[in-house]
Design a protein around this motif. Sequence first.
Motif, PDB file in Angstrom:
ATOM      1  N   PRO A  45       0.838  -1.209   0.000  1.00 41.08           N
ATOM      2  CA  PRO A  45       0.000   0.000   0.000  1.00 41.08           C
ATOM      3  C   PRO A  45       0.872   1.257   0.000  1.00 41.08           C
ATOM      4  CG  PRO A  45      -0.724  -1.566   1.681  1.00 41.08           C
ATOM      5  CD  PRO A  45       0.626  -2.021   1.200  1.00 41.08           C
ATOM      6  N   ILE A  46       0.493   2.215  -0.825  1.00 37.88           N
ATOM      7  CA  ILE A  46       1.158   3.516  -0.834  1.00 37.88           C
ATOM      8  C   ILE A  46       0.052   4.567  -0.812  1.00 37.88           C
ATOM      9  CG2 ILE A  46       1.433   3.437  -3.361  1.00 37.88           C
ATOM     10  CD1 ILE A  46       4.099   5.060  -2.860  1.00 37.88           C
ATOM     11  N   ILE A  47      -0.029   5.285   0.305  1.00 35.33           N
ATOM     12  CA  ILE A  47      -1.132   6.204   0.562  1.00 35.33           C
ATOM     13  C   ILE A  47      -0.657   7.627   0.297  1.00 35.33           C
ATOM     14  CG2 ILE A  47      -2.803   6.999   2.282  1.00 35.33           C
ATOM     15  CD1 ILE A  47      -2.166   4.319   3.803  1.00 35.33           C
TER      16      ILE A  47
ATOM     17  N   PHE B  97     -10.157  14.148   7.986  1.00 36.48           N
ATOM     18  CA  PHE B  97      -8.845  13.578   7.692  1.00 36.48           C
ATOM     19  C   PHE B  97      -8.398  12.578   8.753  1.00 36.48           C
ATOM     20  CE2 PHE B  97      -4.228  13.636   8.387  1.00 36.48           C
ATOM     21  CZ  PHE B  97      -3.836  13.026   7.198  1.00 36.48           C
ATOM     22  N   ALA B  98      -8.516  12.917  10.018  1.00 37.26           N
ATOM     23  CA  ALA B  98      -8.028  12.033  11.088  1.00 37.26           C
ATOM     24  C   ALA B  98      -8.682  10.658  10.998  1.00 37.26           C
ATOM     25  CB  ALA B  98      -8.274  12.672  12.452  1.00 37.26           C
ATOM     26  N   SER B  99      -9.988  10.631  10.829  1.00 34.93           N
ATOM     27  CA  SER B  99     -10.672   9.337  10.732  1.00 34.93           C
ATOM     28  C   SER B  99     -10.364   8.651   9.408  1.00 34.93           C
ATOM     29  CB  SER B  99     -12.189   9.519  10.896  1.00 34.93           C
ATOM     30  OG  SER B  99     -12.710  10.373   9.898  1.00 34.93           O
ATOM     31  N   ASP B 100     -10.213   9.428   8.334  1.00 35.38           N
ATOM     32  CA  ASP B 100      -9.922   8.840   7.027  1.00 35.38           C
ATOM     33  C   ASP B 100      -8.564   8.151   7.011  1.00 35.38           C
ATOM     34  OD1 ASP B 100     -12.320   9.798   6.078  1.00 35.38           O
ATOM     35  OD2 ASP B 100     -11.457  11.542   5.069  1.00 35.38           O
ATOM     36  N   ILE B 101      -7.541   8.775   7.594  1.00 33.93           N
ATOM     37  CA  ILE B 101      -6.217   8.151   7.573  1.00 33.93           C
ATOM     38  C   ILE B 101      -6.180   6.937   8.499  1.00 33.93           C
ATOM     39  CG2 ILE B 101      -5.242   9.675   9.358  1.00 33.93           C
ATOM     40  CD1 ILE B 101      -3.419   8.158   6.297  1.00 33.93           C
ATOM     41  N   ARG B 102      -6.876   7.020   9.630  1.00 30.60           N
ATOM     42  CA  ARG B 102      -6.933   5.841  10.510  1.00 30.60           C
ATOM     43  C   ARG B 102      -7.639   4.684   9.814  1.00 30.60           C
ATOM     44  NH1 ARG B 102      -7.639   9.790  14.753  1.00 30.60           N
ATOM     45  NH2 ARG B 102      -9.911   9.616  14.572  1.00 30.60           N
ATOM     46  N   ASN B 103      -8.727   4.965   9.105  1.00 32.59           N
ATOM     47  CA  ASN B 103      -9.439   3.910   8.374  1.00 32.59           C
ATOM     48  C   ASN B 103      -8.555   3.305   7.289  1.00 32.59           C
ATOM     49  OD1 ASN B 103     -11.743   4.328   9.899  1.00 32.59           O
ATOM     50  ND2 ASN B 103     -12.706   5.689   8.397  1.00 32.59           N
TER      51      ASN B 103
ATOM     52  N   LEU C  74      -5.289   3.108   7.307  1.00 30.79           N
ATOM     53  CA  LEU C  74      -4.268   2.271   7.931  1.00 30.79           C
ATOM     54  C   LEU C  74      -4.860   0.973   8.477  1.00 30.79           C
ATOM     55  CD1 LEU C  74      -2.086   4.969   9.718  1.00 30.79           C
ATOM     56  CD2 LEU C  74      -1.580   3.703   7.623  1.00 30.79           C
ATOM     57  N   GLU C  75      -6.076   1.027   8.972  1.00 24.32           N
ATOM     58  CA  GLU C  75      -6.739  -0.201   9.417  1.00 24.32           C
ATOM     59  C   GLU C  75      -6.959  -1.151   8.242  1.00 24.32           C
ATOM     60  OE1 GLU C  75     -10.323   0.804  11.443  1.00 24.32           O
ATOM     61  OE2 GLU C  75      -9.303   1.834  13.093  1.00 24.32           O
ATOM     62  N   ALA C  76      -7.309  -0.584   7.084  1.00 24.29           N
ATOM     63  CA  ALA C  76      -7.564  -1.406   5.904  1.00 24.29           C
ATOM     64  C   ALA C  76      -6.297  -2.053   5.366  1.00 24.29           C
ATOM     65  CB  ALA C  76      -8.213  -0.556   4.811  1.00 24.29           C
ATOM     66  N   THR C  77      -5.131  -1.501   5.713  1.00 22.76           N
ATOM     67  CA  THR C  77      -3.858  -2.048   5.234  1.00 22.76           C
ATOM     68  C   THR C  77      -3.037  -2.638   6.380  1.00 22.76           C
ATOM     69  OG1 THR C  77      -2.818   0.147   5.458  1.00 22.76           O
ATOM     70  CG2 THR C  77      -3.776  -0.402   3.318  1.00 22.76           C
ATOM     71  N   ALA C  78      -3.704  -2.985   7.468  1.00 19.70           N
ATOM     72  CA  ALA C  78      -3.008  -3.415   8.691  1.00 19.70           C
ATOM     73  C   ALA C  78      -2.210  -4.690   8.498  1.00 19.70           C
ATOM     74  CB  ALA C  78      -4.013  -3.588   9.828  1.00 19.70           C
ATOM     75  N   THR C  79      -2.595  -5.551   7.548  1.00 17.92           N
ATOM     76  CA  THR C  79      -1.895  -6.828   7.381  1.00 17.92           C
ATOM     77  C   THR C  79      -0.718  -6.724   6.407  1.00 17.92           C
ATOM     78  OG1 THR C  79      -3.424  -7.464   5.611  1.00 17.92           O
ATOM     79  CG2 THR C  79      -4.007  -8.119   7.870  1.00 17.92           C
ATOM     80  N   ALA C  80      -0.530  -5.573   5.807  1.00 21.97           N
ATOM     81  CA  ALA C  80       0.571  -5.415   4.842  1.00 21.97           C
ATOM     82  C   ALA C  80       1.911  -5.441   5.566  1.00 21.97           C
ATOM     83  CB  ALA C  80       0.409  -4.112   4.072  1.00 21.97           C
ATOM     84  N   PRO C  81       2.899  -6.167   5.043  1.00 21.49           N
ATOM     85  CA  PRO C  81       4.218  -6.200   5.699  1.00 21.49           C
ATOM     86  C   PRO C  81       4.946  -4.867   5.628  1.00 21.49           C
ATOM     87  CG  PRO C  81       4.298  -7.350   3.595  1.00 21.49           C
ATOM     88  CD  PRO C  81       2.855  -7.028   3.841  1.00 21.49           C
ATOM     89  N   VAL C  82       4.663  -4.102   4.584  1.00 16.24           N
ATOM     90  CA  VAL C  82       5.266  -2.776   4.403  1.00 16.24           C
ATOM     91  C   VAL C  82       4.195  -1.871   3.813  1.00 16.24           C
ATOM     92  CG1 VAL C  82       7.027  -1.411   3.219  1.00 16.24           C
ATOM     93  CG2 VAL C  82       7.554  -3.741   3.951  1.00 16.24           C
ATOM     94  N   ARG C  83       4.142  -0.622   4.274  1.00 15.09           N
ATOM     95  CA  ARG C  83       3.233   0.349   3.669  1.00 15.09           C
ATOM     96  C   ARG C  83       3.865   1.734   3.760  1.00 15.09           C
ATOM     97  NH1 ARG C  83      -1.592  -0.044   8.248  1.00 15.09           N
ATOM     98  NH2 ARG C  83      -0.299   0.551  10.030  1.00 15.09           N
TER      99      ARG C  83
END
Length: 337
Positions: free
Chosen positions: A13-15, A234-240, A242-251
């Motif tokens: 993931p690259i945000i 923004f605060a809730s959007d970025i947390r969401n 990161l939660e959606a990419t929580a299993t990624a080994p690198v982001r």
Amino acid sequence: MANTKDGTKVSIPIIFLKTPSVGHKDPYTTYFDCNPLSPSSSYEPSYVPVLEHTSNLTPIVTMLSCYHRSKGYQQNACESFPYAGLIFTSQRAVETFASALASLLPDNMFDHDKTPLERLQHLAIPLYAVGPATARSLEGIRDKHMPCCRVRGGEEAGTGELLAALILRDYNTPCNGPRSAQRRSEDGEKKRLLFLTGAKHRDVVPVTLRSAPDEQSIDVETMVVYATSESLSFASDIRNSLEATATAPVRWIVIFSPTSGESLLRALGWLKGDTKDGWRIQRLVDRRTYIASIGPTTRDYMKSTFGFDVDVCAEKPSPEGVRQGVEEFMRTEGLIP
């Protein structure tokens, strides 16, 4: 590691902390989709806007309508246009300009033989852009509505300082014929340049142009065409995200401005209050998340203001520059082969 031993394809993931381009596929999505890390690893681009923009089309529409009603047609399209060129330092300004042009559809408000858009077909002035992304957006408008105009800047002018230097060279190069009509009014006076920008902006371009030696200085009119405010979500959007990419080994998270960098630190709780401490403990625990800066201005602001070191600073403010920096870092850290 980004690659798995069993050969399973891994997405990194690259945000991007920016608003994606409007009206066409964002250049960052296009580039990262078309340039996977390896046959077994690809990037997964997404966007979390830090800012909200409110466009103001009125001044652009008013200016173009006045131009439309001025005397002259094809033979003196440049002569009757009040500006020697247009300056854009953000994609948002370009998108607002495009929206204003789209609003100029033929209707009963114009009693001439030609609509404003038809008159722009014969206008031949430079359209100045900071950075390649802004230039690409402008080229789309040029190709559709202003085919005689030239897009200048882009890759060779990635900062306001570089663009101002380019404009001074352009404007002060002797010329005759049609280009002379671009730069001089009917009474022989130098025409101004029009700077389309947001309510919050740096003045480096107009200040540099106005402060040049007398014989080289250029007057610049600033037209505010959009307003910017921090996104309430923004605060809730970025947390969401990161939660959606929580299993990624690198982001990765890419910040595009000092504002986006500061907003990120506060939203993630990496910055407590107004001190330079508080982020280190949290960040040492989470070393799957890495931060890239689009350029040195944002990198230096994060360091000097918060004591925060980004992991990567792109050498060029472009998709290619971000990818190069990200992959060099991951190879150095042993995150990819």
